[in-house]
Design an enzyme around this catalytic site. Sequence first.
Site, PDB file in Angstrom:
ATOM      1  N   HIS A  42       0.788  -1.329   0.063  1.00  0.00           N
ATOM      2  CA  HIS A  42      -0.105   0.066   0.171  1.00  0.00           C
ATOM      3  C   HIS A  42       0.888   1.336  -0.063  1.00  0.00           C
ATOM      4  CE1 HIS A  42      -4.188  -1.636   0.399  1.00  0.00           C
ATOM      5  NE2 HIS A  42      -3.403  -2.587   0.605  1.00  0.00           N
ATOM      6  N   ASP A  44       2.007   2.351  -3.176  1.00  0.00           N
ATOM      7  CA  ASP A  44       2.059   3.074  -4.475  1.00  0.00           C
ATOM      8  C   ASP A  44       1.282   4.116  -4.618  1.00  0.00           C
ATOM      9  OD1 ASP A  44      -0.338   1.509  -4.408  1.00  0.00           O
ATOM     10  OD2 ASP A  44       0.009   0.486  -6.297  1.00  0.00           O
ATOM     11  N   SER A  75     -13.486 -14.878 -23.725  1.00  0.00           N
ATOM     12  CA  SER A  75     -12.539 -15.490 -23.073  1.00  0.00           C
ATOM     13  C   SER A  75     -13.046 -16.731 -22.783  1.00  0.00           C
ATOM     14  CB  SER A  75     -12.355 -14.829 -21.635  1.00  0.00           C
ATOM     15  OG  SER A  75     -11.638 -15.564 -20.750  1.00  0.00           O
ATOM     16  N   LEU A 135      -2.691 -12.298  -8.323  1.00  0.00           N
ATOM     17  CA  LEU A 135      -1.472 -12.031  -9.186  1.00  0.00           C
ATOM     18  C   LEU A 135      -1.477 -11.032 -10.118  1.00  0.00           C
ATOM     19  CD1 LEU A 135      -0.278 -15.642  -9.779  1.00  0.00           C
ATOM     20  CD2 LEU A 135       1.171 -13.724  -8.545  1.00  0.00           C
ATOM     21  N   SER A 136      -2.765 -10.207  -9.551  1.00  0.00           N
ATOM     22  CA  SER A 136      -3.253  -8.901 -10.353  1.00  0.00           C
ATOM     23  C   SER A 136      -3.660  -9.468 -12.005  1.00  0.00           C
ATOM     24  CB  SER A 136      -2.303  -7.936 -10.713  1.00  0.00           C
ATOM     25  OG  SER A 136      -2.852  -6.864 -11.065  1.00  0.00           O
ATOM     26  N   ASP A 182       0.655  -2.739 -10.110  1.00  0.00           N
ATOM     27  CA  ASP A 182       0.359  -3.927 -10.957  1.00  0.00           C
ATOM     28  C   ASP A 182       0.505  -3.611 -12.414  1.00  0.00           C
ATOM     29  OD1 ASP A 182      -0.778  -4.395  -8.400  1.00  0.00           O
ATOM     30  OD2 ASP A 182      -2.850  -4.411  -8.914  1.00  0.00           O
ATOM     31  N   TYR A 231     -10.177  -1.934   0.406  1.00  0.00           N
ATOM     32  CA  TYR A 231      -9.185  -1.241  -0.158  1.00  0.00           C
ATOM     33  C   TYR A 231      -9.454   0.152  -0.252  1.00  0.00           C
ATOM     34  CZ  TYR A 231      -5.573  -0.301  -3.560  1.00  0.00           C
ATOM     35  OH  TYR A 231      -4.487   0.071  -4.217  1.00  0.00           O
TER      36      TYR A 231
HETATM   37  C1  GLA Z   1      -3.496  -3.770  -4.914  1.00  0.00           C
HETATM   38  C2  GLA Z   1      -3.455  -2.677  -5.887  1.00  0.00           C
HETATM   39  C3  GLA Z   1      -2.103  -1.945  -5.922  1.00  0.00           C
HETATM   40  C4  GLA Z   1      -1.236  -1.847  -4.467  1.00  0.00           C
HETATM   41  C5  GLA Z   1      -1.507  -3.264  -3.899  1.00  0.00           C
HETATM   42  C6  GLA Z   1      -1.164  -2.911  -2.384  1.00  0.00           C
HETATM   43  O1  GLA Z   1      -2.593  -5.029  -5.689  1.00  0.00           O
HETATM   44  O2  GLA Z   1      -3.883  -2.762  -7.121  1.00  0.00           O
HETATM   45  O3  GLA Z   1      -2.210  -0.777  -6.825  1.00  0.00           O
HETATM   46  O4  GLA Z   1      -2.062  -0.723  -4.066  1.00  0.00           O
HETATM   47  O5  GLA Z   1      -2.909  -3.365  -3.836  1.00  0.00           O
HETATM   48  O6  GLA Z   1       0.218  -2.501  -2.171  1.00  0.00           O
END
Ligand code: GLA
Length: 404
Positions: A42, A44, A75, A135-136, A182, A231
């Site tokens: 957290h 960024d 998809s 894993l975004s 990410d 979040y």
């Molecule tokens: C998620 C958000 C990121 C970052 C992280 C925590 O992955 O997408 O931008 O804030 O949480 O570090």
Amino acid sequence: MGDHGFFLDHMKKEDHKKAFAEYAKDWCFSFAPGRIEFLGNHLDYNGGEVLGMAVNAGIYCLGVPQPHNQISFFSESFEDSGWSGEIDKIERQSGKFSWNNYTLGVLKELHSQNLTPKKAFRLIFTSDLPTSVGLSSSAALELASALTILQLAGKSLPKKELANLCRLAENEFVGLPCGILDQGTSAFGKKDHLVHIDCDDEVFGNIPIPAESEVWIFNTGIKHDLVDSLYSTRHQECMDALKEGRKRFPDKDKLTSFSLDEINELNLPENLRKRATHVSQEQLRVQSFRTGLASNASPEELGKLLAESHASSSQNFENSCRELDFLAEHLNQHDAVLGARLTGGGFGGAVMAWTQSNFSKKDAKEIVSLYHQEFGQEIDYHNFLPSDGARKEDILKVEPDSNQ
Ligand code: GLA
């Protein structure tokens, strides 16, 4: 291939390739990797420094021009919930169609910057990224979509602008106030390297990760229903702490620039004091890790910073949960683990472990079995390599990485 299939089947492999290349000459193809947040939880959106790692798995996006004016997405993972429509009639999707929002947001941004193709197109997605592991996959989806649409339009963007455009799509269209970790990590990934992002000045770089080390992910499979709103709450608390802090220190414009002493001077409400404490100390940990790597500090010493990061997320940022704490605690006690911590937004999701190369599948299975004894749940684990970032791909050459 339709009617041509019979003939193609009877040609030699090279001829197949040639015929296919001719058939598919207007098609475009891209890949964007998922990411692991290595250190810097957290930070960024608080103007801090973060370390990410692009992984050897991600999302592939094929773009095929269409003769009519309908744009469509398909998809493999969400077969019955694609999208089709026209570029000036884009609306936010919900329920099982929500996954389309990441691509729609990107499409809308590209359109507003005159970067979309004249002809309509179909985007086809496939993925070798484990889902819901933290894993975004969302950033990977945004970047793969953007790269393919840009190619179809005969345009390109520098990596930094690409990452920013995708982040904007997520902030404005999807509605999550995420930072650049990410998208920046997926864009700037490099084999055998971490991605270092100075989120304030938006400077992206790579630093080598010590050889003989590996990164594992242990996925609790827990996704809190309120994860997006939690979040956003944490994001707001950080903004509130900064606002309070600026009353006393008006020259500071980001929470990461406050020292612990300064935070303690502020008389903040308890929740804001804890969030600010985490942010301030986490920033120092990222800096110590980076300078430690540059001066060849021992991986064991550096790994301790990861364990401390988890403790701070858990106690001060309060974005952990019992399951994540359990995994982090047991992994941090293991001899072959350098450091383990929750990775990403938190409130469920995954723990990453940076390990020596002798950490084996057997060790991973022991952790999984301890977790099973405690919580009665089977969880999955994965082993990833630091890998190259988002890129155009040649459709004739790509083979998904089997090394996971
Ligand atoms: C998620 C958000 C990121 C970052 C992280 C925590 O992955 O997408 O931008 O804030 O949480 O570090």
